[in-house]
Design a protein around this motif. Structure first.
Motif, PDB file in Angstrom:
ATOM      1  N   ALA A  91     -23.132  31.593 109.010  1.00  0.00           N
ATOM      2  CA  ALA A  91     -21.962  30.718 109.393  1.00  0.00           C
ATOM      3  C   ALA A  91     -20.765  31.124 108.777  1.00  0.00           C
ATOM      4  N   ARG A  92     -20.895  31.241 107.161  1.00  0.00           N
ATOM      5  CA  ARG A  92     -19.663  31.370 106.373  1.00  0.00           C
ATOM      6  C   ARG A  92     -19.542  32.701 106.778  1.00  0.00           C
ATOM      7  N   ALA A  93     -20.169  33.918 106.874  1.00  0.00           N
ATOM      8  CA  ALA A  93     -19.567  35.034 107.330  1.00  0.00           C
ATOM      9  C   ALA A  93     -18.877  35.064 108.414  1.00  0.00           C
TER      10      ALA A  93
ATOM     11  N   THR B 158     -13.584  26.549 110.871  1.00  0.00           N
ATOM     12  CA  THR B 158     -14.733  26.440 111.579  1.00  0.00           C
ATOM     13  C   THR B 158     -15.695  25.610 110.939  1.00  0.00           C
ATOM     14  N   PHE B 159     -16.540  24.617 111.757  1.00  0.00           N
ATOM     15  CA  PHE B 159     -17.520  23.154 111.681  1.00  0.00           C
ATOM     16  C   PHE B 159     -18.977  23.644 112.085  1.00  0.00           C
ATOM     17  N   PHE B 160     -19.830  24.047 110.444  1.00  0.00           N
ATOM     18  CA  PHE B 160     -21.538  24.583 110.353  1.00  0.00           C
ATOM     19  C   PHE B 160     -21.825  22.903 110.861  1.00  0.00           C
ATOM     20  N   ILE B 161     -22.447  23.224 112.035  1.00  0.00           N
ATOM     21  CA  ILE B 161     -23.568  21.865 111.334  1.00  0.00           C
ATOM     22  C   ILE B 161     -25.372  23.065 111.666  1.00  0.00           C
ATOM     23  N   ASP B 162     -25.500  21.665 110.389  1.00  0.00           N
ATOM     24  CA  ASP B 162     -27.016  22.273 110.277  1.00  0.00           C
ATOM     25  C   ASP B 162     -28.588  21.616 110.530  1.00  0.00           C
ATOM     26  N   ASP B 163     -29.039  21.849 110.992  1.00  0.00           N
ATOM     27  CA  ASP B 163     -30.466  20.471 111.581  1.00  0.00           C
ATOM     28  C   ASP B 163     -29.983  20.223 112.894  1.00  0.00           C
ATOM     29  N   ILE B 164     -29.063  20.936 113.757  1.00  0.00           N
ATOM     30  CA  ILE B 164     -28.682  20.385 114.999  1.00  0.00           C
ATOM     31  C   ILE B 164     -29.577  19.446 115.999  1.00  0.00           C
ATOM     32  N   ASP B 165     -31.402  20.020 115.619  1.00  0.00           N
ATOM     33  CA  ASP B 165     -32.142  18.844 116.154  1.00  0.00           C
ATOM     34  C   ASP B 165     -32.017  17.827 116.017  1.00  0.00           C
TER      35      ASP B 165
ATOM     36  N   ILE C 106     -17.622  25.776 116.553  1.00  0.00           N
ATOM     37  CA  ILE C 106     -18.698  25.439 116.148  1.00  0.00           C
ATOM     38  C   ILE C 106     -19.755  26.536 115.933  1.00  0.00           C
ATOM     39  N   ILE C 107     -20.330  26.590 114.715  1.00  0.00           N
ATOM     40  CA  ILE C 107     -21.761  26.951 114.864  1.00  0.00           C
ATOM     41  C   ILE C 107     -22.689  26.321 114.346  1.00  0.00           C
ATOM     42  N   CYS C 108     -23.843  26.654 114.747  1.00  0.00           N
ATOM     43  CA  CYS C 108     -24.914  25.319 114.777  1.00  0.00           C
ATOM     44  C   CYS C 108     -25.871  26.178 113.917  1.00  0.00           C
ATOM     45  N   ALA C 109     -27.042  25.570 113.420  1.00  0.00           N
ATOM     46  CA  ALA C 109     -28.149  25.800 112.804  1.00  0.00           C
ATOM     47  C   ALA C 109     -29.289  24.700 113.296  1.00  0.00           C
ATOM     48  N   THR C 110     -30.343  25.747 113.091  1.00  0.00           N
ATOM     49  CA  THR C 110     -31.889  24.990 113.038  1.00  0.00           C
ATOM     50  C   THR C 110     -32.918  25.659 112.933  1.00  0.00           C
ATOM     51  N   LYS C 111     -34.216  25.651 112.741  1.00  0.00           N
ATOM     52  CA  LYS C 111     -35.094  26.034 111.785  1.00  0.00           C
ATOM     53  C   LYS C 111     -36.091  26.020 112.857  1.00  0.00           C
ATOM     54  N   VAL C 112     -35.744  25.094 114.225  1.00  0.00           N
ATOM     55  CA  VAL C 112     -37.177  25.118 114.914  1.00  0.00           C
ATOM     56  C   VAL C 112     -36.425  25.734 115.829  1.00  0.00           C
ATOM     57  N   ARG C 113     -37.595  26.113 116.601  1.00  0.00           N
ATOM     58  CA  ARG C 113     -36.704  26.257 118.028  1.00  0.00           C
ATOM     59  C   ARG C 113     -36.389  25.183 119.481  1.00  0.00           C
ATOM     60  N   LEU C 114     -35.254  25.720 119.208  1.00  0.00           N
ATOM     61  CA  LEU C 114     -34.419  24.828 119.888  1.00  0.00           C
ATOM     62  C   LEU C 114     -35.294  24.724 121.352  1.00  0.00           C
ATOM     63  N   LYS C 115     -35.326  25.235 122.032  1.00  0.00           N
ATOM     64  CA  LYS C 115     -35.486  25.656 123.146  1.00  0.00           C
ATOM     65  C   LYS C 115     -37.088  24.417 123.349  1.00  0.00           C
ATOM     66  N   ASP C 116     -37.665  25.300 122.767  1.00  0.00           N
ATOM     67  CA  ASP C 116     -39.049  23.714 121.904  1.00  0.00           C
ATOM     68  C   ASP C 116     -38.603  22.818 122.390  1.00  0.00           C
TER      69      ASP C 116
END
Ligand code: ATP
Ligand code: MG
Length: 450
Positions: free
Chosen positions: A178-180, A235-242, A276-286
């Motif tokens: 995200a930072r890159a 830029t706003f990075f939102i981690d663990d969006i789930d 906005i950049i979001c991140a998640t460890k899980v499969r968000l579609k699931d």
């Protein structure tokens, strides 16, 4: 290619120059060594063809001068029979090749063609390397094909404004990526704000994201700017969006659609210009399929999906990562502790904590190496939790696949023991010969016994 021909014999000089021109190369000529050197100093040449025996400055000095001043320029020397040993000396000094008089111009043209081909390969290589370099990012280490593709995508998408959804297991480098993206975008001089939805207690999350007005709730003693506003222009990075609660998902959707928000307890519309950049460890579609995450928000976020592969799928990045983490900590000298045995262990490990886990191991090695000097002992202590071949959920075979795999192994074992005699192998396996035959077909092992 530009060629400089230095030859005192008029006929050789004129006829060779004509041939070189006909072959499609540019050529300048000089009739003695001094004039040759003057031309060489004035202009850049790809190839110098020089006679060894020349008036004023001899050919050998020309070879020396050219190779000292232009590594890339090739030198072909022309020599009489009597001076072949000198020609060999010239090659030792870096000349490309030599021809002995009398020679056919074709011989020289052939050499020029080879040099030209070689140059185009080198040039191509250089430009490929430059292209790759353009995609490099100082904080993202990894030359595996997966990481190269990822770096290329980062550079392509950085200049756009689209929302990015980064998916990857814990510790794969989602925040680094995200930072890159931020660093490569035109927002790079504006703030990069990161927040982790899982780390902030739910009641606080809304005001952390959107801010609040003075008196909007007990404890709101003054106006508070939320992260969206603080990230304005950047830029706003939102981690663990789930982990974002449903009511806030609705609010985030509104920001994404309208680029505006209300502070908690506020009625003023606040315009925000944030990528906005979001991140998640899980499969968000699931999560969407299970009804745990809003589908409309998912599609808004997932405009550019980026998936960071787990470390176990790009084990070749491990040595570079180790070097990187050691250098960051000024401890390159500790590289000696990462012996072949240690790497072997690393290659068989599943890295559930991914790059972060590797970084932690490097840190522990640095800390412990001063106390314990033996590399093997060090790693026994430093990586207790590394169990070779520890099963990982994703790789867990189904019972059927497992049995098939084991069946295949035991059949191959029996075949080896029986020296590929099918009757003996069937006896060892205690099955009828016909059963073994059909099993061999199933495992595509028939050719072993035929
Ligand atoms: N490709 C990489 N090159 C260099 N360092 C990396 C790379 N990937 C990860 N790291 C380092 O590993 C650590 C974890 O990275 P990061 O915090 O970005 O992971 P994450 O995916 O956001 O983790 P989490 O899921 O726990 O939030 C950081 O210290 C980061 O600098
Ligand atoms: Mg993270």
């Amino acid at each position: 290619m530009n060629v400089l021909l230095i030859e005192d014999e008029k006929i050789t000089r004129i006829s060779l120059a004509n041939n070189i021109r006909k072959a499609g190369y540019d050529v300048d000529t000089a009739d003695d060594g001094e004039q040759g050197l003057q031309l060489f100093k004035k202009q850049s040449y790809d190839v110098v063809i020089t006679d060894l025996r020349l008036p004023k400055v001899n050919g050998m000095d020309i070879v020396k001068y050219v190779k000292e001043h232009c590594q890339d320029c090739e030198v072909i020397v022309i020599t009489a029979h009597a001076t072949v040993t000198t020609a060999i000396e010239a090659i030792k000094l870096g000349a490309y090749d030599y021809v002995t008089k009398p020679f056919s111009p074709d011989k020289i043209i052939g050499m020029l063609e080879k040099i030209s081909q070689f140059r185009s390969i080198i040039d191509e290589n250089k430009s490929l390397k430059e292209k790759l370099k353009a995609y490099e990012h100082k904080n993202i280490i990894g030359k595996s094909p997966e990481m190269r593709t990822l770096l290329k995508t980062i550079h392509t998408i950085a200049t756009h404004e689209y929302t990015v959804l980064i998916q990857g297991e814990s510790g794969t480098g989602k925040e680094v990526v995200a930072r890159a993206i931020h660093d490569c975008s035109h927002r790079k001089d504006k703030p990069f704000i990161a927040i982790n939805c899982a780390a902030i207690p739910e009641p606080l999350l809304e005001s952390e994201l959107f801010g609040h007005e003075k008196g909007s709730f007990s404890g709101a003693i003054q106006r508070h700017l939320g992260h969206f506003e603080r990230a304005n222009g950047g830029t706003f990075f939102i981690d663990d969006i789930d982990d974002l609660p449903e009511p806030l998902q609705v609010k985030l959707l509104r920001v994404l659609q309208e680029r505006e928000l209300f502070r908690v307890g506020g009625s003023e519309i606040i315009k925000v210009d944030v990528r906005i950049i979001c991140a998640t460890k899980v499969r968000l579609k699931d999560q969407v399929d299970k009804g745990l995450f809003r589908g409309d928000l998912y599609y808004r976020l997932n405009i550019i999906p980026l998936i960071i592969p787990p470390l176990r799928n790009r084990l070749e990045d491990i040595p570079d990562l180790i070097e990187h983490f050691l250098s960051q900590r000024n401890s390159r000298d500790k590289l000696e502790y990462f012996t072949k045995n240690v790497y072997k262990k690393f290659l068989n490990y599943h890295w559930p904590g991914n790059v972060r886990e590797l970084e932690n191991i490097v840190e522990r090695v640095i800390a412990l190496s001063d106390i314990n000097k033996s590399s093997d002992l060090l790693f026994d202590g430093a990586s207790d939790d590394i169990e070779v071949n520890q099963p990982y959920e994703d790789d867990f075979p189904g019972l059927k696949e497992y049995i098939t795999q084991k069946e295949n192994e035991v059949i191959q074992w029996a075949l080896k023991l029986s020296k590929y005699n099918i009757s003996k192998a069937a006896q060892l396996l205690r099955v009828p010969r016909s059963t073994l035959r059909s099993k061999l077909e199933k495992h595509e092992l028939e050719q072993l016994v035929e």
